[in-house]
Design an enzyme around this catalytic site. Structure first.
Site, PDB file in Angstrom:
ATOM      1  N   TYR A 186      93.506  47.090  20.186  1.00  0.00           N
ATOM      2  CA  TYR A 186      92.932  46.922  18.852  1.00  0.00           C
ATOM      3  C   TYR A 186      92.992  48.237  18.075  1.00  0.00           C
ATOM      4  O   TYR A 186      93.371  48.276  16.896  1.00  0.00           O
ATOM      5  CB  TYR A 186      91.489  46.439  19.002  1.00  0.00           C
ATOM      6  CG  TYR A 186      90.721  46.254  17.731  1.00  0.00           C
ATOM      7  CD1 TYR A 186      90.958  45.159  16.892  1.00  0.00           C
ATOM      8  CD2 TYR A 186      89.726  47.157  17.368  1.00  0.00           C
ATOM      9  CE1 TYR A 186      90.224  44.985  15.727  1.00  0.00           C
ATOM     10  CE2 TYR A 186      88.983  46.980  16.209  1.00  0.00           C
ATOM     11  CZ  TYR A 186      89.244  45.897  15.390  1.00  0.00           C
ATOM     12  OH  TYR A 186      88.511  45.719  14.233  1.00  0.00           O
ATOM     13  N   LYS A 205      95.015  48.889  14.589  1.00  0.00           N
ATOM     14  CA  LYS A 205      94.296  49.296  13.383  1.00  0.00           C
ATOM     15  C   LYS A 205      94.759  50.660  12.884  1.00  0.00           C
ATOM     16  O   LYS A 205      94.767  50.920  11.672  1.00  0.00           O
ATOM     17  CB  LYS A 205      92.787  49.301  13.650  1.00  0.00           C
ATOM     18  CG  LYS A 205      92.183  47.917  13.804  1.00  0.00           C
ATOM     19  CD  LYS A 205      92.418  47.059  12.570  1.00  0.00           C
ATOM     20  CE  LYS A 205      91.590  45.791  12.574  1.00  0.00           C
ATOM     21  NZ  LYS A 205      91.868  44.944  11.386  1.00  0.00           N
TER      22      LYS A 205
END
Length: 293
Positions: free
Chosen positions: A171, A175
């Site tokens: 993640y 991001k």
């Protein structure tokens, strides 16, 4: 309805629940006509058969706004293109793209499977690229035809991507990629009247509940007024920025910057690197702590 976004057409991805839903409702409240996108998946990205986008559309219409639902998989290149076309054909154009869709499959790095890595990077990073690519092509064509629009893109990064987060390597990497994509897109698309910014929202959502104590966290809708302003014609002088939002606190992230440097004037010898690099580290500010460290 408030008129900040009157007459503007927006797409919000992942808008069936949580932060995306709050964005869609806020943009509509300010007068935008909204394509509410949601693929209808679980927190782990699995199909649920639900249609949360339709529920958000109903809320917007009940409040006097205009909206349509879209069920595209935003990381599918052709479906992302069709979503952009839906906005253009339904409402006569496109002015705002809010890329928000995503899910998590949190694991420590050495426990992460290839499938988990691919799935998370696909929906977050490719799921930003594909809609942006097709919306950008439309705005470029409009500009070249003498119909330049005051177009706005708001991407969704995260503190995990900016500072890192233990147990969220995949993640965090996705991001961070979105933050980098934002910087490049802002430079490339500015010539067509498009601004591209990103937010790093903090909120109590399906993604955060269960991972840690969220009782003191901000609400999803606390992020949306900033998105509404960034989506407006008023924000033309703000681009290539990443903005963290935590309740009532807005922080302009500074990101990677050139820090202390040494120019040896020739090729470095390996034995010279350690002392020089340690000197530079003492001169530079300490990095932000990684979440969970």
């Amino acid at each position: 309805m408030v008129g900040l976004l009157e007459g503007r057409v927006a797409i919000v991805t992942g808008a069936g629940r949580g932060i995306g839903r709050a964005h869609a409702l806020e943009l509509a409240r300010h007068g935008a006509r909204v394509v509410v996108n949601d693929f209808g998946v679980s927190l782990a990205g699995e199909g649920t058969g639900e249609s949360p986008a339709e529920q958000v559309v109903a809320e917007i219409r009940e409040a006097g706004g205009e909206a349509v639902a879209n069920g595209a998989d935003v990381a599918d290149f052709a479906q992302a293109e069709a979503m952009v076309q839906q906005a253009i054909e339904t409402f006569g154009g496109l002015d705002v793209l809010v890329n928000n869709a995503g899910f998590v499959r949190d694991r420590m790095l050495v426990n992460t499977s290839e499938e988990e890595w691919d799935a998370v990077v696909r929906v977050h990073l490719k799921g930003h690229f594909a809609p942006l690519r097709h919306a950008g092509a439309y705005w470029r064509a409009e500009s070249k035809a003498g119909r330049e629009r005051a177009a706005r893109v708001v991407n969704t990064s995260s503190g995990a991507g900016l500072q890192g987060s233990v147990g969220q390597a995949t993640y965090s990497a996705a991001k961070a990629g979105i933050a980098g994509l934002t910087l490049v897109a802002a430079q490339e698309m500015g010539r067509y009247g498009v601004t591209v910014n990103a937010i790093a929202p903090v909120a109590r959502t399906r993604m955060t509940e269960g991972a840690f104590d969220t009782s003191a966290m901000a609400l999803p809708e606390d992020n949306s007024p900033i998105v509404a302003w960034l989506a407006s014609a008023e924000s033309a002088d703000v681009t290539g920025r990443v903005i963290e939002i935590d309740g009532g606190t807005v922080t302009l992230e500074t990101g990677w910057r050139h820090g202390p440097a040494r120019d040896l004037g020739r090729r470095w010898e390996a034995a010279e690197v350690g002392p020089a690099l340690r000197e530079l580290i003492t001169e530079a500010p300490d990095p932000e702590p990684v979440y969970g460290a």
